[in-house]
Scaffold this motif. Structure first.
Motif, PDB file in Angstrom:
ATOM      1  N   VAL A   1      52.309  47.980  21.676  1.00 15.23           N
ATOM      2  CA  VAL A   1      51.237  47.521  22.566  1.00 15.23           C
ATOM      3  C   VAL A   1      51.801  47.429  23.975  1.00 15.23           C
ATOM      4  O   VAL A   1      52.757  46.717  24.230  1.00 15.23           O
ATOM      5  N   SER A   2      51.199  48.157  24.895  1.00 13.89           N
ATOM      6  CA  SER A   2      51.611  48.109  26.287  1.00 13.89           C
ATOM      7  C   SER A   2      50.812  47.011  26.986  1.00 13.89           C
ATOM      8  O   SER A   2      49.589  47.011  26.952  1.00 13.89           O
ATOM      9  N   VAL A   3      51.510  46.063  27.597  1.00 14.42           N
ATOM     10  CA  VAL A   3      50.874  44.933  28.269  1.00 14.42           C
ATOM     11  C   VAL A   3      51.104  45.080  29.764  1.00 14.42           C
ATOM     12  O   VAL A   3      52.233  45.273  30.210  1.00 14.42           O
ATOM     13  N   THR A   4      50.030  44.968  30.541  1.00 15.18           N
ATOM     14  CA  THR A   4      50.106  45.160  31.987  1.00 15.18           C
ATOM     15  C   THR A   4      49.334  44.075  32.704  1.00 15.18           C
ATOM     16  O   THR A   4      48.248  43.689  32.280  1.00 15.18           O
ATOM     17  N   ASN A   5      49.879  43.582  33.802  1.00 13.70           N
ATOM     18  CA  ASN A   5      49.165  42.708  34.727  1.00 13.70           C
ATOM     19  C   ASN A   5      48.548  43.603  35.785  1.00 13.70           C
ATOM     20  O   ASN A   5      49.272  44.255  36.542  1.00 13.70           O
ATOM     21  N   LEU A   6      47.251  43.681  35.839  1.00 14.92           N
ATOM     22  CA  LEU A   6      46.560  44.510  36.825  1.00 14.92           C
ATOM     23  C   LEU A   6      46.130  43.633  37.983  1.00 14.92           C
ATOM     24  O   LEU A   6      45.439  42.637  37.791  1.00 14.92           O
ATOM     25  N   VAL A   7      46.518  44.005  39.181  1.00 12.83           N
ATOM     26  CA  VAL A   7      46.214  43.206  40.362  1.00 12.83           C
ATOM     27  C   VAL A   7      44.914  43.669  40.987  1.00 12.83           C
ATOM     28  O   VAL A   7      44.735  44.851  41.256  1.00 12.83           O
ATOM     29  N   MET A   8      44.050  42.709  41.210  1.00 12.77           N
ATOM     30  CA  MET A   8      42.844  42.969  41.979  1.00 12.77           C
ATOM     31  C   MET A   8      43.021  42.198  43.281  1.00 12.77           C
ATOM     32  O   MET A   8      43.186  40.995  43.277  1.00 12.77           O
ATOM     33  N   LYS A   9      43.021  42.886  44.370  1.00 11.46           N
ATOM     34  CA  LYS A   9      43.265  42.247  45.668  1.00 11.46           C
ATOM     35  C   LYS A   9      42.032  41.489  46.122  1.00 11.46           C
ATOM     36  O   LYS A   9      40.922  41.988  46.049  1.00 11.46           O
ATOM     37  N   LEU A  10      42.259  40.271  46.584  1.00  7.61           N
ATOM     38  CA  LEU A  10      41.163  39.457  47.114  1.00  7.61           C
ATOM     39  C   LEU A  10      40.982  39.747  48.590  1.00  7.61           C
ATOM     40  O   LEU A  10      41.948  39.767  49.342  1.00  7.61           O
ATOM     41  N   MET A  11      39.774  39.970  49.004  1.00  9.94           N
ATOM     42  CA  MET A  11      39.479  40.168  50.417  1.00  9.94           C
ATOM     43  C   MET A  11      38.918  38.846  50.931  1.00  9.94           C
ATOM     44  O   MET A  11      37.721  38.590  50.851  1.00  9.94           O
ATOM     45  N   VAL A  12      39.795  37.984  51.430  1.00  7.51           N
ATOM     46  CA  VAL A  12      39.375  36.640  51.792  1.00  7.51           C
ATOM     47  C   VAL A  12      39.001  36.478  53.263  1.00  7.51           C
ATOM     48  O   VAL A  12      38.344  35.517  53.616  1.00  7.51           O
ATOM     49  N   HIS A  13      39.421  37.377  54.110  1.00  8.93           N
ATOM     50  CA  HIS A  13      39.111  37.261  55.523  1.00  8.93           C
ATOM     51  C   HIS A  13      38.004  38.246  55.892  1.00  8.93           C
ATOM     52  O   HIS A  13      37.959  39.361  55.395  1.00  8.93           O
ATOM     53  N   VAL A  14      37.122  37.828  56.787  1.00  5.20           N
ATOM     54  CA  VAL A  14      35.997  38.669  57.199  1.00  5.20           C
ATOM     55  C   VAL A  14      36.482  40.016  57.717  1.00  5.20           C
ATOM     56  O   VAL A  14      35.937  41.058  57.372  1.00  5.20           O
ATOM     57  N   GLY A  15      37.536  40.024  58.512  1.00  2.00           N
ATOM     58  CA  GLY A  15      38.077  41.271  59.051  1.00  2.00           C
ATOM     59  C   GLY A  15      38.509  42.225  57.952  1.00  2.00           C
ATOM     60  O   GLY A  15      38.354  43.435  58.072  1.00  2.00           O
ATOM     61  N   LYS A  16      39.046  41.676  56.873  1.00  2.00           N
ATOM     62  CA  LYS A  16      39.495  42.523  55.783  1.00  2.00           C
ATOM     63  C   LYS A  16      38.314  43.121  55.023  1.00  2.00           C
ATOM     64  O   LYS A  16      38.470  44.125  54.348  1.00  2.00           O
ATOM     65  N   ALA A  17      37.167  42.494  55.104  1.00  2.00           N
ATOM     66  CA  ALA A  17      35.998  43.005  54.387  1.00  2.00           C
ATOM     67  C   ALA A  17      35.687  44.432  54.817  1.00  2.00           C
ATOM     68  O   ALA A  17      35.182  45.233  54.036  1.00  2.00           O
ATOM     69  N   LEU A  18      35.994  44.767  56.053  1.00  2.00           N
ATOM     70  CA  LEU A  18      35.772  46.124  56.541  1.00  2.00           C
ATOM     71  C   LEU A  18      36.684  47.126  55.842  1.00  2.00           C
ATOM     72  O   LEU A  18      36.387  48.310  55.785  1.00  2.00           O
TER      73      LEU A  18
END
Length: 179
Positions: A83-100
């Motif tokens: 069984v291959s176990v992986t932590n998959l990262v989902m990046k949080l876009m917390v700043h308004v500027g990053k939303a772009l």
């Protein structure tokens, strides 16, 4: 799930367990004095520990615990692993500027599906994957202190789970390496 995942493994494909993490674990507090705590989970649940300054960091802390637990699980699976176990990262876009700069739904779904279908899953076993590439976890998650912390976190979690379902210890002894 472990017995079912192992049963579904074939000679050419391992089963896959992909846990969705977050880069928020980089911002988690560093759990000062954890070596002296009689119980990690007990302390984190203690009213005295649950102050306003700590509570605002709870999401980040939960993601750090998750990253460390998944690494510990991966280290206890047989090698080569069924069984291959992986932590998959989902990046949080917390700043308004990053939303772009946020990724499209198609790009985000690709990041979610990729570790479940990519043929080289064994290369990512026990690793932290961000934007379909193996990445490095936080310094704390990679530190020497982490090894003891991860072991204790594992043992405390398994103890709780075994009280809920007595099959947990049997599954662990049958499918995971003793440490």
């Amino acid at each position: 799930m472990l017995p079912y995942l192992i049963k579904s493994t074939t000679a050419s494909d391992t089963a896959r367990l992909v846990i969705v993490a977050s880069d928020a674990h980089f911002r988690a507090n560093k759990l000062k004095g954890v070596a002296n705590w009689p119980s990690i989970l007990g302390k984190l649940n203690d009213e005295e520990y649950c102050t306003a300054s700590v509570m605002k960091n709870r999401y980040e802390l939960s993601k750090l615990l998750q990253v460390m637990f998944v690494r510990e699980l991966a280290s206890r699976l047989l090698n080569p692993t069924p069984v291959s176990v992986t932590n998959l990262v989902m990046k949080l876009m917390v700043h308004v500027g990053k939303a772009l700069l946020a990724r499209t739904t198609e790009m985000e779904s690709h990041a979610l599906v990729h570790p479940a279908v990519e043929p080289s899953e064994r290369d990512r076993h026990g690793r932290y994957v961000s934007c379909v590439e193996v990445a490095e976890e936080s310094d704390y998650a990679l530190s020497e202190e982490r090894k003891e912390f991860s072991r204790r976190l594992w043992e405390e979690t398994i103890e709780i789970l075994a009280k809920i379902d007595p099959r947990v210890n049997q599954i662990i002894s049958q499918h995971l390496l003793a440490r």
